[in-house]
Enzyme design. Structure first.
Site, PDB file in Angstrom:
ATOM      1  N   TYR A  35      29.958  37.797  52.567  1.00 53.05           N
ATOM      2  CA  TYR A  35      30.942  36.747  52.296  1.00 53.05           C
ATOM      3  C   TYR A  35      30.538  36.001  51.036  1.00 53.05           C
ATOM      4  O   TYR A  35      30.434  34.779  51.018  1.00 53.05           O
ATOM      5  CB  TYR A  35      31.040  35.807  53.498  1.00 53.05           C
ATOM      6  CG  TYR A  35      32.420  35.198  53.675  1.00 53.05           C
ATOM      7  CD1 TYR A  35      33.477  35.972  54.154  1.00 53.05           C
ATOM      8  CD2 TYR A  35      32.657  33.872  53.347  1.00 53.05           C
ATOM      9  CE1 TYR A  35      34.738  35.423  54.312  1.00 53.05           C
ATOM     10  CE2 TYR A  35      33.916  33.316  53.506  1.00 53.05           C
ATOM     11  CZ  TYR A  35      34.953  34.100  53.987  1.00 53.05           C
ATOM     12  OH  TYR A  35      36.214  33.553  54.140  1.00 53.05           O
ATOM     13  N   HIS A 121      32.485  48.764  44.771  1.00 52.50           N
ATOM     14  CA  HIS A 121      31.688  49.077  43.590  1.00 52.50           C
ATOM     15  C   HIS A 121      31.028  50.426  43.850  1.00 52.50           C
ATOM     16  O   HIS A 121      30.555  50.694  44.959  1.00 52.50           O
ATOM     17  CB  HIS A 121      30.635  47.980  43.392  1.00 52.50           C
ATOM     18  CG  HIS A 121      29.915  48.019  42.086  1.00 52.50           C
ATOM     19  ND1 HIS A 121      30.401  48.667  40.975  1.00 52.50           N
ATOM     20  CD2 HIS A 121      28.723  47.466  41.697  1.00 52.50           C
ATOM     21  CE1 HIS A 121      29.559  48.509  39.971  1.00 52.50           C
ATOM     22  NE2 HIS A 121      28.531  47.788  40.384  1.00 52.50           N
ATOM     23  N   SER A 267      50.231  32.929  12.152  1.00 55.99           N
ATOM     24  CA  SER A 267      50.619  32.829  10.751  1.00 55.99           C
ATOM     25  C   SER A 267      50.347  34.134  10.011  1.00 55.99           C
ATOM     26  O   SER A 267      49.504  34.940  10.427  1.00 55.99           O
ATOM     27  CB  SER A 267      49.848  31.700  10.075  1.00 55.99           C
ATOM     28  OG  SER A 267      48.478  32.067   9.914  1.00 55.99           O
TER      29      SER A 267
END
Length: 345
Positions: A35, A121, A267
């Protein structure tokens, strides 16, 4: 599905809706072991999505209390690790990589024929000769790896969104591993699921964590911040031009619609500079990524993690390193900048 001209196996929530996932897993009891990082998000999402879920955690620790605060009830839906494994048909092994190695002898006796062992994993299985995590041959061994933290998984779920995940099958002893892995992926709150292998998941994950997701990004940010400070710019100016504009303004733009779109909304001077300088940055950093990937693939990175994370004073050493990061000028400046954001006033 086609990604940039390459076909991949992908499963969406339209193709495999939540109702189908519930049907596939209607007779299963899912035990979430651990957890910490992934456990809370995955377990609560599964619970909220209507699956039968229990949590296994060491009694009396801070995470045990956190689980209680999140609504898990001792002796009903919250148990010691071995008891949760005994009751479960699907064991989601979500402890840290180092803790998985330590706890494995207590898990393995409960992996009886026909059960499912689930990872988020590929570390423990890919480097099994180093970790000792070698599952019995008569169980399913699968993986669902959300592409983000458990905290993000939970937050996005509560927002009605999904965090993309990879999925893989290492062993299909029952013939039902694919349906189970997709159902679990949908159940934990995935946006869509893309196919991988345990080995590819851990190679890409370790590379990403050490690279653009965490290690490289801190290195790049710090280098630019230092150059600005060394040339007389204030901490506030250096931080805003290095971090704040990136995270608050530009990342949301290219997350929304791609890098070219973000460039198009800046820009013409910024566009020109970005297009001119992306090549030199690519050429300088690619050899570092190539070295990193080789270190991951040969197992050196895994061994470093195993050796370091198994030391008894690991957490004290880690906290010292994180404290140094936290107390650096750049991130102390960041704390002030965050407090000054309009939403905090």
């Amino acid at each position: 599905m086609n990604f940039g001209g390459v076909d991949e196996n992908v499963v969406t929530r339209d193709e495999f809706p939540l109702e189908k996932a519930r049907e596939v897993l209607k007779n299963e009891t899912i035990a979430v072991i651990g957890y910490g990082v992934q456990g809370p998000g995955q377990s609560m999402n599964l619970r909220d999505n209507g699956f039968r879920v229990i949590v296994g955690q060491r009694k009396g620790g801070s995470t045990w209390e956190k689980a209680i605060a999140d609504g898990w009830i001792p002796d009903e839906t919250l148990f010691e690790i071995e008891e949760a494994c005994r009751r479960a048909t699907i064991i989601q092994y979500l402890l840290s990589d180092a803790a998985q190695i330590e706890v494995w002898p207590r898990i393995k006796p409960h992996l009886t024929a026909g059960k499912t062992l689930y990872f988020s994993h590929g570390f423990g299985i890919t480097y099994k000769e180093r970790t000792g995590i070698i599952p019995p041959t008569d169980i399913d061994v699968i993986l669902v790896a959300p592409k983000g933290s458990g905290t993000s998984l939970r937050r996005m779920f509560l927002q009605g969104r999904g965090l993309n995940s990879s999925y893989a099958i290492f062993q299909d002893a029952t013939g039902n591993a694919k349906e189970r892995v997709i159902a679990l992926g949908i159940g934990v709150g995935s946006g869509y699921l893309f196919e991988t292998t345990f080995r590819k998941e851990v190679y890409s994950d370790l590379t990403g964590e050490r690279g653009t997701l965490m290690g490289a990004i801190q290195g790049l940010l710090l280098a630019q911040y230092e150059v600005l400070r060394e040339n007389g710019h204030s901490p506030s100016e250096a931080f805003n031009e290095t971090v704040e504009e990136l995270t608050q303004s530009l990342m949301p733009l290219f997350a929304e619609n791609g890098m070219d779109w973000m460039y198009a909304n800046c820009s013409t001077t910024a566009q020109r500079g970005a297009l001119d300088w992306m090549g030199p940055f690519h050429d300088v950093t690619k050899p570092v990524f190539e070295k990193l990937y080789k270190e991951v693939a040969c197992g050196n990175e895994a061994q470093r993690s195993i050796d370091t994370n198994s030391k008894p004073d690991y957490r004290e050493g880690l906290e010292k390193e994180l404290k140094t990061l936290r107390e650096s000028e750049m991130w102390r400046t960041g704390a002030v900048v965050r407090r000054l954001r309009p939403e905090n006033h």
